[in-house]
Scaffold this active site. Structure first.
Site, PDB file in Angstrom:
ATOM      1  CG  PHE A  84      15.729  26.213  -2.735  1.00  0.00           C
ATOM      2  CD1 PHE A  84      15.827  24.912  -2.242  1.00  0.00           C
ATOM      3  CD2 PHE A  84      16.176  26.464  -4.027  1.00  0.00           C
ATOM      4  CE1 PHE A  84      16.345  23.892  -3.021  1.00  0.00           C
ATOM      5  CE2 PHE A  84      16.698  25.446  -4.805  1.00  0.00           C
ATOM      6  CZ  PHE A  84      16.781  24.155  -4.305  1.00  0.00           C
ATOM      7  CD  GLU A  87      12.156  33.525   8.186  1.00  0.00           C
ATOM      8  OE1 GLU A  87      12.634  32.780   9.053  1.00  0.00           O
ATOM      9  OE2 GLU A  87      12.740  34.554   7.785  1.00  0.00           O
ATOM     10  CB  THR A 128       8.443  20.681   3.728  1.00  0.00           C
ATOM     11  OG1 THR A 128       8.491  19.799   4.847  1.00  0.00           O
ATOM     12  CG2 THR A 128       7.331  21.688   3.999  1.00  0.00           C
ATOM     13  CG  ASP A 129       8.320  15.378   5.079  1.00  0.00           C
ATOM     14  OD1 ASP A 129       8.598  16.493   5.575  1.00  0.00           O
ATOM     15  OD2 ASP A 129       8.844  14.319   5.464  1.00  0.00           O
ATOM     16  CD  GLU A 130       8.452  19.843   8.869  1.00  0.00           C
ATOM     17  OE1 GLU A 130       7.865  20.584   9.665  1.00  0.00           O
ATOM     18  OE2 GLU A 130       9.693  19.731   8.832  1.00  0.00           O
ATOM     19  CE1 TYR A 155       9.092  25.608   6.626  1.00  0.00           C
ATOM     20  CE2 TYR A 155       8.672  23.438   7.550  1.00  0.00           C
ATOM     21  CZ  TYR A 155       9.232  24.237   6.572  1.00  0.00           C
ATOM     22  OH  TYR A 155       9.947  23.667   5.539  1.00  0.00           O
ATOM     23  CE  LYS A 159       7.955  25.370   1.954  1.00  0.00           C
ATOM     24  NZ  LYS A 159       8.885  26.141   1.090  1.00  0.00           N
TER      25      LYS A 159
END
Ligand code: NAD
Ligand code: TYD
Length: 342
Positions: A84, A87, A128-130, A155, A159
């Protein structure tokens, strides 16, 4: 039952912290190692109910410190890694992107290398879905695992880069990995600079709530307990090399979320203050979780049930969030909301 050693990175943060508590309580025969650098986002007070349990350990280390990480992995010989540590705040990535590259990309590569050296049984990377970028407002469109990666913020770009490294370690070295890509989480111990805990804490203090742009951006909210159950399932049942999207079809506009919290707390909508929009603000996220459902996962919390539980939790646990918003957080808040750089 076989005793296992599980390394959880970022277990002093919001989701990792909830996952550590979930695993320590659910699996007394697993030893849970929480590795965390304790940045502004990490704190150990949240673990006061588990810190004396025999199957809980804390390691203070930086995931990007390869010497420390390799030494630890060789010593402890972890069976599983659930990663996990990151940032995690889009707004901070706009003002200070470098640390996102170091922690999220380099840190992940260091962990992958250590995991390869000791032949872990499973490496679960929490993404993440981002990474998929944004959807338009057509409510019939969703992110699937096949949606191309098109990250828009520093960000999400960091990721997505870490996801590609995880994939590469599977393809090149056969490392047994999974990647989970979850929608926005909320629930206990959510750091109060993210939308939901920021709104709850400010409304309780009768302070203005900053809503970016027109408040019509949409996020797909998942209670953190449902996310923890999803990760547990993927850890034990996920097919090696696979990506699983995690989300519960709880799409709400930001303004709906803020108004729900204000109404539940019996306060006035005059607390809402529309402020300059975030740069590159993604319009909409929405997850198609059918692949994970086929593996056996179903969320328990509707948004209504989850937000009520979360508001109750913040009302009953002021000891946790009041210590946070009284410190360095004040400087962050002033800088973030007066420079208008979001
Ligand atoms: P968080 O910011 O609350 O916690 C991050 C934790 O990582 C903190 O405890 C911090 O101290 C630790 N950390 C940071 N840099 C470190 C380093 N170099 N070495 C060791 N530890 C370090 O984040 P979160 O919201 O709990 O998110 C956890 C993970 O889940 C992240 O990878 C994030 O991308 C992902 N995720 C978050 C959400 C969400 O809605 N919050 C949704 C989907 C995925
Ligand atoms: P956030 O909680 O930062 O999560 P993310 O950017 O990862 O989705 O923000 C959720 C949504 O709320 C996002 O559309 C930005 C918006 N937002 C505000 O309107 N005001 C705020 O003060 C914050 C922090 C976020």
């Amino acid at each position: 039952m076989t005793r296992k050693k599980i390394l959880v990175t970022g277990g002093a943060g919001f989701i990792g912290g909830n996952f550590v508590q979930y695993m320590v309580n659910k699996y007394p025969h697993y030893d849970i190692y929480n590795l965390d650098l304790l940045t502004y986002a990490g704190d150990l007070t949240k673990h006061r109910e588990i810190e004396n349990k025999e199957n809980y350990y804390f390691v203070n280390a930086d995931i990007a410190d390869s010497d420390a990480i390799i030494t630890l992995f060789k010593k402890e010989k972890f069976d599983y890694v659930v990663h996990f540590a990151a940032e995690s705040h889009v707004d901070r990535s706009i003002t200070e992107p470098e640390i996102f590259v170091r922690t999220n990309i380099l840190g992940t590569q260091v962990l992958l290398d250590a995991a390869k050296q000791i032949n872990v049984t499973k490496f679960v990377h929490i993404s993440t879905d981002e990474v998929y970028g944004e959807l338009d407002f057509d409510p019939t469109t969703f992110f699937t695992e096949e949606t191309p990666l098109q990250p828009n913020s520093p960000y999400s770009a960091s990721k997505a880069s870490s996801d590609l490294l995880v994939r590469a370690y599977h393809e090149t070295f056969g490392l047994p990995v999974n990647i989970t890509r979850c929608s926005n989480n909320y629930g206990p111990f959510h750091f109060p600079e993210k939308l939901i805990p920021l709104t709850i804490s400010r409304v309780l203090n009768e302070e203005k709530v900053p809503v970016y742009g027109d408040g019509k951006n949409i996020r797909d909210w998942l209670h953190v307990f449902d996310h923890c159950a999803a990760i547990d399932l993927v850890l034990h049942k996920g097919a090696n090399g696979e990506v699983y999207n995690v989300g519960g079809h709880n799409e709400r506009t930001n303004i709906e979320v803020v108004k729900t919290i204000i109404k539940t707390l019996g306060k006035s909508e005059e607390l809402i203050e529309f402020v300059t929009d975030r740069l590159g603000h993604d319009k909409r996220y929405a997850i198609d979780p059918s692949k994970l459902e086929r593996l056996g996962w179903q969320p328990i919390y509707t948004f209504e049930k989850g937000i009520a539980q979360t508001i109750d939790w913040y009302l009953n646990n002021k000891w946790w969030w009041e210590q946070i918003i009284s410190g360095e957080y004040q400087n962050y808040f002033k800088k973030q909301y007066t420079l208008e750089n979001h």
